[in-house]
Motif scaffolding. Structure first.
Motif, mmCIF file in Angstrom:
data_model
loop_
_atom_site.group_PDB
_atom_site.id
_atom_site.type_symbol
_atom_site.label_atom_id
_atom_site.label_comp_id
_atom_site.label_asym_id
_atom_site.label_seq_id
_atom_site.Cartn_x
_atom_site.Cartn_y
_atom_site.Cartn_z
ATOM 1 N N ARG A 180 0.836 -1.201 0.000
ATOM 2 C CA ARG A 180 0.000 0.000 0.000
ATOM 3 C C ARG A 180 0.876 1.258 0.000
ATOM 4 N NH1 ARG A 180 -5.261 1.386 1.801
ATOM 5 N NH2 ARG A 180 -5.593 -0.788 2.389
ATOM 6 N N SER A 181 1.947 1.265 0.813
ATOM 7 C CA SER A 181 2.828 2.437 0.878
ATOM 8 C C SER A 181 3.598 2.632 -0.426
ATOM 9 C CB SER A 181 3.804 2.295 2.047
ATOM 10 O OG SER A 181 3.136 2.359 3.284
ATOM 11 N N VAL A 182 3.991 1.536 -1.047
ATOM 12 C CA VAL A 182 4.668 1.638 -2.346
ATOM 13 C C VAL A 182 3.740 2.272 -3.373
ATOM 14 C CG1 VAL A 182 5.650 0.336 -4.267
ATOM 15 C CG2 VAL A 182 6.235 -0.298 -1.914
ATOM 16 N N TYR A 183 2.506 1.819 -3.409
ATOM 17 C CA TYR A 183 1.544 2.338 -4.382
ATOM 18 C C TYR A 183 1.270 3.828 -4.179
ATOM 19 C CZ TYR A 183 0.239 -2.154 -6.504
ATOM 20 O OH TYR A 183 0.239 -3.332 -7.218
ATOM 21 N N TYR A 184 1.274 4.274 -2.912
ATOM 22 C CA TYR A 184 1.006 5.684 -2.632
ATOM 23 C C TYR A 184 2.242 6.567 -2.816
ATOM 24 C CZ TYR A 184 -3.750 5.146 -0.848
ATOM 25 O OH TYR A 184 -5.098 4.914 -0.732
ATOM 26 N N ASP A 185 3.386 5.967 -3.058
ATOM 27 C CA ASP A 185 4.641 6.715 -3.224
ATOM 28 C C ASP A 185 4.742 7.231 -4.665
ATOM 29 O OD1 ASP A 185 7.223 7.657 -3.455
ATOM 30 O OD2 ASP A 185 8.150 5.942 -2.461
ATOM 31 N N THR A 186 4.449 8.508 -4.859
ATOM 32 C CA THR A 186 4.485 9.091 -6.209
ATOM 33 C C THR A 186 5.881 9.565 -6.597
ATOM 34 O OG1 THR A 186 3.872 11.276 -5.348
ATOM 35 C CG2 THR A 186 2.085 9.819 -6.060
ATOM 36 N N HIS A 187 6.830 9.502 -5.675
ATOM 37 C CA HIS A 187 8.201 9.940 -5.961
ATOM 38 C C HIS A 187 9.155 8.769 -6.170
ATOM 39 C CE1 HIS A 187 7.534 14.213 -5.204
ATOM 40 N NE2 HIS A 187 6.855 13.894 -4.124
ATOM 41 N N LYS A 188 8.656 7.542 -6.174
ATOM 42 C CA LYS A 188 9.548 6.391 -6.319
ATOM 43 C C LYS A 188 10.125 6.313 -7.723
ATOM 44 C CE LYS A 188 5.631 3.206 -7.076
ATOM 45 N NZ LYS A 188 4.517 4.129 -6.756
ATOM 46 N N MET A 189 11.254 5.590 -7.849
ATOM 47 C CA MET A 189 11.965 5.489 -9.130
ATOM 48 C C MET A 189 11.206 4.633 -10.143
ATOM 49 S SD MET A 189 16.077 5.118 -8.506
ATOM 50 C CE MET A 189 16.417 5.315 -10.255
ATOM 51 N N TYR A 190 10.436 3.681 -9.652
ATOM 52 C CA TYR A 190 9.822 2.696 -10.536
ATOM 53 C C TYR A 190 8.309 2.668 -10.334
ATOM 54 C CZ TYR A 190 14.696 1.337 -10.792
ATOM 55 O OH TYR A 190 16.060 1.362 -10.959
ATOM 56 N N SER A 191 7.617 2.104 -11.287
ATOM 57 C CA SER A 191 6.154 2.085 -11.254
ATOM 58 C C SER A 191 5.634 0.990 -10.324
ATOM 59 C CB SER A 191 5.616 1.846 -12.667
ATOM 60 O OG SER A 191 5.947 0.531 -13.098
ATOM 61 N N ASN A 192 4.335 1.052 -10.068
ATOM 62 C CA ASN A 192 3.701 -0.008 -9.286
ATOM 63 C C ASN A 192 3.829 -1.354 -9.992
ATOM 64 O OD1 ASN A 192 2.888 1.936 -7.435
ATOM 65 N ND2 ASN A 192 0.869 2.205 -8.369
ATOM 66 N N ALA A 193 3.700 -1.343 -11.297
ATOM 67 C CA ALA A 193 3.826 -2.579 -12.070
ATOM 68 C C ALA A 193 5.233 -3.154 -11.947
ATOM 69 C CB ALA A 193 3.480 -2.323 -13.536
ATOM 70 N N GLU A 194 6.249 -2.281 -11.942
ATOM 71 C CA GLU A 194 7.630 -2.757 -11.813
ATOM 72 C C GLU A 194 7.898 -3.284 -10.403
ATOM 73 O OE1 GLU A 194 10.199 -0.142 -14.996
ATOM 74 O OE2 GLU A 194 9.262 0.914 -13.308
ATOM 75 N N PHE A 195 7.248 -2.705 -9.404
ATOM 76 C CA PHE A 195 7.340 -3.261 -8.046
ATOM 77 C C PHE A 195 6.857 -4.709 -8.041
ATOM 78 C CE2 PHE A 195 4.625 -4.213 -4.312
ATOM 79 C CZ PHE A 195 5.603 -4.355 -3.344
ATOM 80 N N GLU A 196 5.711 -4.941 -8.622
ATOM 81 C CA GLU A 196 5.146 -6.293 -8.642
ATOM 82 C C GLU A 196 5.989 -7.221 -9.519
ATOM 83 O OE1 GLU A 196 2.928 -7.127 -6.652
ATOM 84 O OE2 GLU A 196 1.750 -5.339 -6.158
ATOM 85 N N THR A 197 6.391 -6.731 -10.685
ATOM 86 C CA THR A 197 7.157 -7.552 -11.627
ATOM 87 C C THR A 197 8.486 -7.991 -11.055
ATOM 88 O OG1 THR A 197 6.140 -6.468 -13.530
ATOM 89 C CG2 THR A 197 8.252 -7.572 -13.903
ATOM 90 N N ASN A 198 9.194 -7.070 -10.380
ATOM 91 C CA ASN A 198 10.563 -7.351 -9.945
ATOM 92 C C ASN A 198 10.640 -8.405 -8.850
ATOM 93 O OD1 ASN A 198 13.384 -5.827 -8.438
ATOM 94 N ND2 ASN A 198 13.341 -6.701 -10.495
ATOM 95 N N ILE A 199 9.536 -8.747 -8.262
ATOM 96 C CA ILE A 199 9.535 -9.858 -7.312
ATOM 97 C C ILE A 199 9.751 -11.173 -8.048
ATOM 98 C CG2 ILE A 199 8.132 -11.161 -5.659
ATOM 99 C CD1 ILE A 199 6.713 -8.513 -4.986
ATOM 100 N N HIS A 200 9.175 -11.278 -9.232
ATOM 101 C CA HIS A 200 9.169 -12.547 -9.961
ATOM 102 C C HIS A 200 10.019 -12.536 -11.229
ATOM 103 C CE1 HIS A 200 5.828 -13.476 -7.286
ATOM 104 N NE2 HIS A 200 5.193 -12.402 -7.722
ATOM 105 N N LEU A 201 10.281 -11.357 -11.785
ATOM 106 C CA LEU A 201 10.980 -11.275 -13.070
ATOM 107 C C LEU A 201 12.008 -10.151 -13.054
ATOM 108 C CD1 LEU A 201 7.898 -11.555 -15.454
ATOM 109 C CD2 LEU A 201 9.592 -13.364 -15.020
ATOM 110 N N SER A 202 13.016 -10.289 -13.928
ATOM 111 C CA SER A 202 14.013 -9.238 -14.077
ATOM 112 C C SER A 202 13.460 -8.093 -14.905
ATOM 113 C CB SER A 202 15.271 -9.795 -14.750
ATOM 114 O OG SER A 202 15.883 -10.780 -13.935
ATOM 115 N N ILE A 203 14.013 -6.908 -14.654
ATOM 116 C CA ILE A 203 13.638 -5.705 -15.392
ATOM 117 C C ILE A 203 14.839 -5.251 -16.206
ATOM 118 C CG2 ILE A 203 13.025 -3.267 -15.146
ATOM 119 C CD1 ILE A 203 11.523 -4.017 -12.613
#
Length: 433
Positions: free
Chosen positions: A378-401
């Motif tokens: 939830r905190s990651v999703y609300y972070d509008t200043h992060k380097m990467y998107s919400n989709a990349e947060f989810e993706t990087n758990i299972h796949l390389s970027i």
């Protein structure tokens, strides 16, 4: 008889008074215990009265980097609703400052900078790291927590949502400061020689003039000059320490070899490339434990763990990197010495073998990753200043970027990298599944 009866009545009616704190140690009673043992994501609000506070923070950062002038900007800080007045705040970091876009820079808060007695949960200072190059926000937490579970002296770590003048900067990794309080908590003493290794603390021998070493080994114990102890360690590492009438000092006489080898082993398994035994000779402290008379290795900074960045390796090379890797672009006599002795090689490989069978397993680490992901999502999703998107947060758990064939252009997926790293190290050390 009456006295005995009275004593029994007291013990029955007031057991807490009879046995106050002797049964178990409450971790929350240790400085920082309530901050780092809590399962919540903390809220840190920083408030400056100056209208140009951000420009002042940037100026202080530039002044510190160029002139080594140590200054903080005065501000008020609120942590989980509790207010702390006249705290010192500054921007910290190198790559996390230079290459992180926007205002979400890593920060250091010194609660006692202007009010010497003020502390947060017994802590003088905390660090707020912006998770540079980590879409998952989990690398540093996984790395430091793993080492602490192994009883090694590393900073504690948790999370915080940070606001600056009511602007939500986003989710940060909140880490413990390695200071004299840290030393007391981890070694039960704090008066020994204490150095921070950076930016090129290779342990190469450059003669006996201590002034040559001042820039790369910064004395953190301001009350004494302990470069004589450091020079002895460097001479021993390089085979330069001769004693009259007896054998030369050995590395285990002046250095906690076992603890360091365990840290190097975990660093290699996690492939935290921003470390001495891999690509960069910094991000560590040395402390001479006054009880053992030996230097201790204290690592910090884990945002590059699980190969979040490497300008040297592509993904396949990173996954298969030898646990005995020696970087060839700088002198690393400490690693060379430790890896050259059969007894230390055995200690190192035996410990890695143990970790791969008991602790560094896909099942255990994936479970921790899933737990952390649920906690911070939830905190990651609300972070509008992060380097990467919400989709990349989810993706990087299972796949390389990114492009996995181009060094520096990819970030490995957490779970598949761990799985492949385990397979590669087991193959190298001939460990049967």
């Amino acid at each position: 008889m009456n006295k005995i009866l009275q004593l029994l009545i007291v013990l029955v009616l007031y057991p807490v008074i009879a046995f106050p704190d002797t049964i178990s140690v409450n971790k929350d009673s240790i400085a920082g215990g309530r901050i780092f043992n809590s399962d919540i994501i903390h809220e840190v609000r920083i408030q400056f009265l100056q209208c140009d506070a951000w420009d002042s923070l940037l100026f202080i950062k530039k002044e510190r980097d160029s002139l080594r002038v140590k200054r903080y900007l005065q501000g008020n800080v609120e942590v989980n609703g509790k207010k702390y007045f006249s705290c010192g705040v500054r921007i910290k970091g190198e790559s996390s400052f230079d290459y992180y876009p926007g205002k979400k820079k890593s920060l250091k808060i010194k609660f006692g900078e202007f009010n010497k007695t003020q502390k947060l949960d017994g802590l003088k200072t905390i660090n707020l790291n912006n998770a540079f190059r980590d879409p998952s926000f989990m690398r540093e937490k996984l790395y430091l927590d793993f080492m602490r579970e192994e009883g090694l002296p590393v900073p504690r770590c948790t999370y915080a949502n940070v606001y600056l003048n009511n602007e939500h900067l986003g989710l940060y990794v909140l880490t413990e400061e390695v200071d004299r309080g840290f030393l007391e908590r981890n070694f039960q003493n704090k008066k020994g020689a204490f150095f921070k290794g950076e930016p090129k603390a290779t342990f190469a021998y450059h003669g006996d003039d201590s002034l040559v070493y001042v820039g790369d080994y910064r004395n953190k114990n301001k009350s004494v000059n302990e470069y004589a102890d450091l020079m002895q360690l460097i001479r021993v590492i390089n085979g330069k320490e001769e004693l009259e009438g007896s054998d030369s000092l050995q590395i285990n006489d002046v250095f906690n070899v076992e603890s360091c080898l365990k840290i190097f082993a975990i660093t290699s398994l996690f492939l935290n490339v921003d470390a001495y035994n891999l690509l960069y000779p910094h991000n560590f402290y040395l402390y001479k434990n006054t009880d053992t008379k030996k230097f201790e290795w204290i690592p910090y900074d884990g945002n590059y763990a699980l190969c979040a960045f490497s300008s040297v390796f592509d993904l396949n090379q990173a996954e298969n990197l030898s646990v005995f890797y020696l970087h060839d672009t700088f002198d690393n006599p400490l690693t060379e010495l430790l890896f050259s002795k059969a007894e230390y090689q055995k200690l190192y490989t035996d410990y890695i073998t143990y970790l791969l069978s008991e602790k560094f397993t896909s099942k255990a680490l994936n479970r921790e990753i899933e737990t952390l992901a649920r906690k911070i999502r939830r905190s990651v999703y609300y972070d509008t200043h992060k380097m990467y998107s919400n989709a990349e947060f989810e993706t990087n758990i299972h796949l390389s970027i990114g492009n996995t064939n181009d060094a520096g252009a990819f970030i490995p997926g957490l779970e598949p990298f761990i799985e492949q790293r385990i397979k590669a190290v087991k193959k190298e050390l001939k460990i049967k599944n």
